[in-house]
Write a protein that holds these residues in place. Sequence first.
Motif, PDB file in Angstrom:
ATOM      1  N   ILE A  55      16.867 -23.669  -3.562  1.00 21.04           N
ATOM      2  CA  ILE A  55      17.943 -22.750  -3.831  1.00 21.04           C
ATOM      3  C   ILE A  55      18.763 -22.331  -2.768  1.00 21.04           C
ATOM      4  N   ARG A  56      18.211 -22.160  -1.505  1.00 18.40           N
ATOM      5  CA  ARG A  56      19.148 -21.658  -0.562  1.00 18.40           C
ATOM      6  C   ARG A  56      20.100 -22.675   0.042  1.00 18.40           C
ATOM      7  N   GLU A  57      19.558 -23.981  -0.066  1.00 17.55           N
ATOM      8  CA  GLU A  57      20.360 -25.281   0.493  1.00 17.55           C
ATOM      9  C   GLU A  57      21.496 -25.480  -0.473  1.00 17.55           C
ATOM     10  N   ALA A  58      21.122 -25.255  -1.918  1.00 17.50           N
ATOM     11  CA  ALA A  58      22.096 -25.604  -2.756  1.00 17.50           C
ATOM     12  C   ALA A  58      23.252 -24.466  -2.899  1.00 17.50           C
ATOM     13  N   ARG A  59      22.891 -23.345  -2.414  1.00 19.01           N
ATOM     14  CA  ARG A  59      24.057 -22.321  -2.358  1.00 19.01           C
ATOM     15  C   ARG A  59      24.738 -22.500  -1.183  1.00 19.01           C
ATOM     16  N   LYS A  60      24.561 -23.360  -0.151  1.00 20.08           N
ATOM     17  CA  LYS A  60      25.347 -23.691   0.847  1.00 20.08           C
ATOM     18  C   LYS A  60      26.464 -24.812   0.363  1.00 20.08           C
ATOM     19  N   LEU A  61      26.029 -25.373  -0.575  1.00 22.21           N
ATOM     20  CA  LEU A  61      26.936 -26.667  -1.049  1.00 22.21           C
ATOM     21  C   LEU A  61      27.969 -26.217  -2.169  1.00 22.21           C
ATOM     22  N   THR A  62      27.528 -25.118  -2.895  1.00 21.75           N
ATOM     23  CA  THR A  62      28.602 -24.632  -4.260  1.00 21.75           C
ATOM     24  C   THR A  62      28.299 -23.138  -4.289  1.00 21.75           C
ATOM     25  N   ASP A  63      29.382 -22.603  -4.851  1.00 21.94           N
ATOM     26  CA  ASP A  63      29.283 -21.123  -5.201  1.00 21.94           C
ATOM     27  C   ASP A  63      29.281 -21.284  -6.752  1.00 21.94           C
ATOM     28  N   LYS A  64      29.041 -22.261  -7.369  1.00 22.33           N
ATOM     29  CA  LYS A  64      28.908 -22.382  -8.893  1.00 22.33           C
ATOM     30  C   LYS A  64      27.693 -21.954  -9.400  1.00 22.33           C
ATOM     31  N   PRO A  65      27.519 -21.543 -10.512  1.00 21.67           N
ATOM     32  CA  PRO A  65      26.074 -21.161 -11.029  1.00 21.67           C
ATOM     33  C   PRO A  65      25.409 -22.431 -11.232  1.00 21.67           C
ATOM     34  N   PHE A  66      24.117 -22.328 -10.671  1.00 21.18           N
ATOM     35  CA  PHE A  66      23.051 -23.521 -10.920  1.00 21.18           C
ATOM     36  C   PHE A  66      21.771 -22.811 -11.506  1.00 21.18           C
ATOM     37  N   GLY A  67      20.880 -23.446 -11.869  1.00 26.38           N
ATOM     38  CA  GLY A  67      19.591 -22.997 -12.434  1.00 26.38           C
ATOM     39  C   GLY A  67      18.449 -23.640 -11.911  1.00 26.38           C
ATOM     40  N   VAL A  68      17.254 -23.447 -12.277  1.00 22.42           N
ATOM     41  CA  VAL A  68      15.700 -23.854 -11.626  1.00 22.42           C
ATOM     42  C   VAL A  68      15.121 -24.241 -12.886  1.00 22.42           C
ATOM     43  N   ASN A  69      14.671 -25.430 -13.111  1.00 18.12           N
ATOM     44  CA  ASN A  69      13.514 -25.823 -14.122  1.00 18.12           C
ATOM     45  C   ASN A  69      12.150 -25.481 -13.598  1.00 18.12           C
ATOM     46  N   VAL A  70      11.319 -24.727 -14.460  1.00 15.54           N
ATOM     47  CA  VAL A  70      10.108 -24.309 -14.034  1.00 15.54           C
ATOM     48  C   VAL A  70       9.120 -25.053 -14.904  1.00 15.54           C
ATOM     49  N   MET A  71       8.302 -25.897 -14.101  1.00 16.45           N
ATOM     50  CA  MET A  71       7.366 -26.704 -14.837  1.00 16.45           C
ATOM     51  C   MET A  71       6.263 -26.078 -15.170  1.00 16.45           C
ATOM     52  N   LEU A  72       5.582 -25.363 -16.546  1.00 17.77           N
ATOM     53  CA  LEU A  72       4.849 -24.394 -16.465  1.00 17.77           C
ATOM     54  C   LEU A  72       3.366 -24.858 -16.070  1.00 17.77           C
ATOM     55  N   MET A  73       3.125 -26.285 -16.205  1.00 15.16           N
ATOM     56  CA  MET A  73       1.932 -26.778 -16.016  1.00 15.16           C
ATOM     57  C   MET A  73       1.549 -26.646 -14.359  1.00 15.16           C
ATOM     58  N   SER A  74       2.601 -26.551 -13.720  1.00 16.70           N
ATOM     59  CA  SER A  74       2.431 -26.666 -12.256  1.00 16.70           C
ATOM     60  C   SER A  74       1.574 -25.431 -11.698  1.00 16.70           C
ATOM     61  N   PRO A  75       0.490 -25.728 -10.851  1.00 21.61           N
ATOM     62  CA  PRO A  75      -0.120 -24.949 -10.113  1.00 21.61           C
ATOM     63  C   PRO A  75       0.341 -23.620  -9.330  1.00 21.61           C
ATOM     64  N   HIS A  76       1.852 -23.973  -9.024  1.00 22.13           N
ATOM     65  CA  HIS A  76       2.442 -22.857  -8.333  1.00 22.13           C
ATOM     66  C   HIS A  76       3.588 -22.233  -9.372  1.00 22.13           C
ATOM     67  N   ALA A  77       3.455 -22.466 -10.661  1.00 24.87           N
ATOM     68  CA  ALA A  77       4.409 -21.856 -11.757  1.00 24.87           C
ATOM     69  C   ALA A  77       4.419 -20.443 -11.618  1.00 24.87           C
ATOM     70  N   GLU A  78       3.521 -19.521 -11.183  1.00 26.75           N
ATOM     71  CA  GLU A  78       3.477 -18.345 -11.224  1.00 26.75           C
ATOM     72  C   GLU A  78       4.249 -17.808  -9.985  1.00 26.75           C
ATOM     73  N   GLU A  79       4.025 -18.427  -8.908  1.00 28.16           N
ATOM     74  CA  GLU A  79       4.923 -18.114  -7.639  1.00 28.16           C
ATOM     75  C   GLU A  79       6.456 -18.494  -7.706  1.00 28.16           C
ATOM     76  N   ILE A  80       6.709 -19.738  -8.382  1.00 27.88           N
ATOM     77  CA  ILE A  80       8.030 -20.102  -8.639  1.00 27.88           C
ATOM     78  C   ILE A  80       8.673 -19.140  -9.624  1.00 27.88           C
ATOM     79  N   ALA A  81       7.974 -18.596 -10.850  1.00 24.68           N
ATOM     80  CA  ALA A  81       8.629 -17.591 -11.583  1.00 24.68           C
ATOM     81  C   ALA A  81       9.148 -16.310 -10.812  1.00 24.68           C
TER      82      ALA A  81
END
Length: 312
Positions: A55-81
């Motif tokens: 996320i932080r690296e993307a912000r260095k490249l653009t000031d336009k809106p971007f999003g994140v896809n959360v794969m809910l089966m991931s063991p890290h889903a709660e932390e990413i949320a």
Amino acid sequence: MQTEITKLLGIEYPIIQGGMAWVAEHHLAAAVSAAGGLGLIGGANAPAEVIRNEIREARKLTDKPFGVNVMLMSPHAEEIAKVVVEEGIKVVTTGAGSPEKYMQMWKEAGIVVIPVVASVALARRMERSGADAIVAEGTESGGHIGEATTMTLVPQVVDAVNIPVIAAGGIADGRGMAAALMLGAKAVQIGTRFVVANESIVHENYKDRVVAAKDIDSAVTGRSHGHPVRSLRNAMTREYGKLEAEGKSFEELEYLTLGTLRKAVMEGDVVNGTVMAGQIAGLINKKQSSKEIIDEIMSEATNLLKNAGSLV
């Protein structure tokens, strides 16, 4: 071209880049957003701190809106949320499950939540849970898929919910986009064509395999266990199909594919790796920048829709 989705997301064109595992990282997401679409960083199975850095690296490249896809089966889903809230992300798409347990937290943070669904029933459930829009993804897509085609799923989801619908699956040019809009969608999500974008970090072997693909070159594995995945035919899909026909367990088949997507994307092993791509790969015949892809799609779609209006 302004639609409910462009207004909701604050983007110029109603084109969203798919949140593809190992593919949708900050270079591609930033390039798509800078070109007027909505780029997505794919959470996949990555640890939360990796996504925070993306996320932080993307912000260095653009000031336009971007999003994140959360794969809910991931063991890290709660932390990413939680990371998407902490990092001020304004758009989240979700896959492989229901985001209901995170919905209140995300809505309180002002996040637009857009689940990816493969059925009318799940679309209705997501609307009831507070989703702002829906991605209706047909079986033509690459990666994990449902059974309904885009042509049949999109209009049924449009009729079933009162929130805007985004069409996905089998869309790679202006004709596909125009058709999706005529079916009632307010935007399209595109994956396979962005795989071969210049800004995509995918290995050149993988990109070349997509560009060379014919209309019949994709195969679906995993149907017998209820986890169908579409990828391009190779030695791995043939071996998987052989073992699946022999009745091997889901665990045995999963072991066969362990790490094979990364092997294809990062190392360029298109023989034994998993080369996820949609059926539309047969239409893709060149590598371009994200801006060139978006400009070409928008020009073609706009002309087609204008001509359609003149025929009425």
